[in-house]
Enzyme design. Sequence first.
Site, PDB file in Angstrom:
ATOM      1  N   PHE A   1       0.829  -1.204   0.000  1.00  0.00           N
ATOM      2  CA  PHE A   1       0.000   0.000   0.000  1.00  0.00           C
ATOM      3  C   PHE A   1       0.862   1.253   0.000  1.00  0.00           C
ATOM      4  CE2 PHE A   1      -2.628  -3.298   1.960  1.00  0.00           C
ATOM      5  CZ  PHE A   1      -3.781  -3.214   1.204  1.00  0.00           C
ATOM      6  N   HIS A   2       1.820   1.298  -0.895  1.00  0.00           N
ATOM      7  CA  HIS A   2       2.630   2.508  -1.028  1.00  0.00           C
ATOM      8  C   HIS A   2       3.347   2.498  -2.373  1.00  0.00           C
ATOM      9  CE1 HIS A   2       5.347  -0.480   0.938  1.00  0.00           C
ATOM     10  NE2 HIS A   2       6.107  -0.104  -0.061  1.00  0.00           N
TER      11      HIS A   2
END
Length: 137
Positions: free
Chosen positions: A48-49
């Site tokens: 999630f980045h």
Amino acid sequence: MEVKLYDFPPHGDDRGQLIAIEAGKDLPFDVKRVYYIYDTLPGVRRGFHAHRNLQQILICVSGSCKIHLDNGFDTAEVLLDRPDLGLYISNDMWREMYDFSEGAVLLVLASQHYDEADYIRNYDAFIEMVRGKDETV
Ligand code: T46
């Protein structure tokens, strides 16, 4: 989206397999860091980045997992299920890792030392950054 995969040739013989990866020869960057992810619990989704500068090669050296890639315009899902298969992830690429099989080990070769400031953890900020760079959008 074009996904860049590397097939690393196994040096197999009657004892088993061995894969060698040499910096400056087999990779598009010099490796400054190696880490690996293991013991991932069922149903867990990680990542999630995106990264500002970091380039990486992901290899699931044991078991399997899937990688969700998002460059801000297109997405791709990649299954890593062979120890001789590497997935290149450029900077400016949102990534999520999921569907880890029991006993999966995800090895990562990274172009930079660990730096929290290199992470873009907000998806809206990521979209704004990558779309802002493309003047045609
Ligand atoms: C990425 C994906 C594929 C360190 O201390 N040093 C390190 O080199 C790394 C990678 C992490 N950490 C610490 C930071 C956190 O406290 O280890 C903990 C877990 O890291 P994180 O939550 O960032 O892990 P993932 O699985 O979400 O992401 C990792 C990498 O951080 C990231 O760069 O691209 O794997």
